[in-house]
Design an enzyme around this catalytic site. Structure first.
Site: not given
Ligand SMILES: Cc1cc2nc3c(=O)[nH]c(=O)nc-3n(C[C@H](O)[C@H](O)[C@H](O)COP(=O)(O)OP(=O)(O)OC[C@H]3O[C@@H](n4cnc5c(N)ncnc54)[C@H](O)[C@@H]3O)c2cc1C
Lengths: 86, 381
Positions: B244, B270, B281
């Protein structure tokens, strides 16, 4: 296999797996391993698996407590009893 | 050293991406809100072969190697949105099918593995208890041997898939004083006398993956239901955890890639202050960090896969991968929300769900602290 050979094999394994960096002289035949926590419960499981595959034996759950595995002497006694019963 | 998937692995991963993108995303916002498990999605994954990936052909699987398995899971995470469904499949595979494969008798393998692979059976794993989580071998569920049968009494919590499961891997102790050496594992089927579901458990994320408590009251099972040796259930459990830890976060790496691409796209389009936000930045750096995390996470996961393919011990590497990927997944999911601003916080944008889904990764299959303990043990500190 003699008890001394069993102890030597298991000592090497325990030093490498559970006591790296320790002075090998510190692990004597009567150093308590389980009751002092050198081998915790997860380590005991690892040790049991190692003993079974290394020596071709089968250990029962009730044989894996501190009484049977606390020192190298105890371990060698258990392994030898299994080997001679086989 | 080879960093590329083979052509066949790449083709399979691409197909998994298509499966997830085209067939597993329907109605996601609604299903997440309603905590609805998709049995249809489960079946589609089974038809594709996901549930049978690591299982040999003779038991109904495809016998894929660990790298191929990881590649498919990564593809499902990248292409899809239903992280709950993929999480359920992970629980089914690593904590139910794999222990049967590794420790089951031939009869158990033949009875359970084919239906677990073809999707007609769902597996779950009951080990955690209210007072035994990280310290799982301090469990209190008692196993008593009576006239050649076993009788189980106790309660399990956090059982993923329990409400929909057909077969449970259940752990109990024959003697709490024996710690890990007293544990027994059993395969118990739904409807077994004395086995019942407890309270359903609602979660922060992974909401399409159902979970509940599991109660055992005088649950009598035959010796043939025991998985592995008596008193050696800890080995069975450790085996399932090893698999797992190694594989469960592969799909999360895929999600990290999807998030990264979505954030780059958003940062390019955007505009604020008359320029794309990616030109700031602070925003670009956040995306750079996401990219570095994604690449590192991927390397760690595939390294574990490579070690497993070579039958080499992967315990410490799997713990490092689990620790790093889960931490990175949460950080990148939070960055993704931040980059999308207020819209990222809104359900409709489908960005916030990944953040909710990500947090569990630091808890299940051993918390991050426990992974650190495993690594420290591996370093023999
Ligand atoms: C989404 C999800 C799915 C799950 N699915 C299943 C399932 O299918 N079956 C199942 O049986 N269980 C399942 N679990 C349970 C999971 O395995 C446990 O939550 C996990 O093992 C931690 O146990 P706990 O929650 O009791 O936390 P605790 O063990 O109580 O831990 C609490 C805090 O203490 C810290 N801590 C504890 N011990 C140590 C230590 N030795 N060193 C350092 N820090 C420590 C932990 O890191 C944690 O921060 C699931 C959990 C989640 C979140």
């Amino acid at each position: 296999m003699s008890p001394e050979e069993i102890k030597s094999t298991v000592r090497t394994h325990i030093l490498a797996e559970f006591l790296p960096g320790e002075d090998p002289a510190a692990l004597t035949d009567s150093t308590p391993l389980v009751s002092t926590g050198i081998l915790d419960s997860i380590a005991v499981l690892g040790l049991v698996t190692y003993l079974e595959s290394k020596f071709g034996i089968t250990l029962e759950a009730h044989e894996t407590d501190a009484q049977h595995l606390n020192t190298l002497t105890d371990i060698a006694r258990l392994v030898q009893s299994k080997l001679s019963a086989a | 050293m080879e960093f590329e998937l083979t052509e066949a692995q790449q083709a399979l991963q691409d197909a998994a991406v298509r499966l997830a993108r085209d067939e597993l995303c329907d109605d996601m916002i609604q299903r997440d809100a309603e905590r609805r498990f998709s049995r249809e999605g489960w079946k589609k994954c089974a038809e594709f072969g996901v549930q049978g990936l690591p299982i040999p052909e003779e038991y109904g699987g495809s016998g894929a190697d660990p790298i191929t398995t990881i590649a498919v899971m990564e593809g499902l995470g990248y292409g899809g949105k239903d992280s709950g469904l993929i999480f359920s499949i992970n629980a089914h595979l690593w904590t139910n099918s794999i222990p049967i494969l590794k420790y089951g008798t031939d009869e158990q393998k033949r009875r359970y593995l084919p239906p677990l692979c073809d999707g007609s059976m769902i597996g779950a794993n009951g080990v955690s208890e209210p007072d035994a989580g990280s310290d799982v071998f301090s469990m209190r569920t008692r196993v008593e041997k009576r006239r050649g049968e076993y009788v189980l009494n106790g309660a399990k919590i956090f059982v993923t898939n329990a409400p929909v499961a057909d077969v449970f891997a259940v752990y109990g102790t024959m003697d709490p004083r024996l710690g890990p050496m007293g544990i027994c594992a059993f395969m118990i089927e739904k409807g077994a006398p004395g086995l019942r579901l407890g309270k359903p458990m609602d979660k922060m994320g992974l909401r399409t993956s159902p979970m509940s408590e599991l109660i055992l009251e005088e649950c009598v099972v035959p010796e043939s239901a025991r998985l592995g040796r008596e008193g050696r259930g800890a080995e069975v459990f450790n085996c399932s955890m090893a698999w797992e830890r190694a594989c469960i976060l592969a799909s999360c790496v895929g999600v990290m890639r999807r998030q990264l691409e979505q954030c780059i796209q958003y940062a390019r389009t955007r505009k604020q202050f008359n320029q794309p936000i990616g030109k700031f930045q602070s925003v670009a750096n956040r995306i750079v960090d996401m990219k570095v995390r994604y690449e590192t996470a991927r390397l760690l996961i595939y390294k574990v896969g490579a070690l497993m393919c070579q039958n080499r011990s992967a315990d410490m590497d799997a713990a490092m991968a689990k620790l790093y990927v889960s931490d990175s997944f949460v950080k990148s999911s939070l960055d993704a929300v931040q980059i999308h601003g207020g819209s990222g916080y809104m359900t409709e944008m489908e960005v916030e769900r990944d953040l909710r889904d990500s947090v569990g990764s630091m808890l299940y299959s051993g918390t991050s602290d426990i992974q650190r303990n495993i690594i420290a043990r591996g370093l023999r500190i």
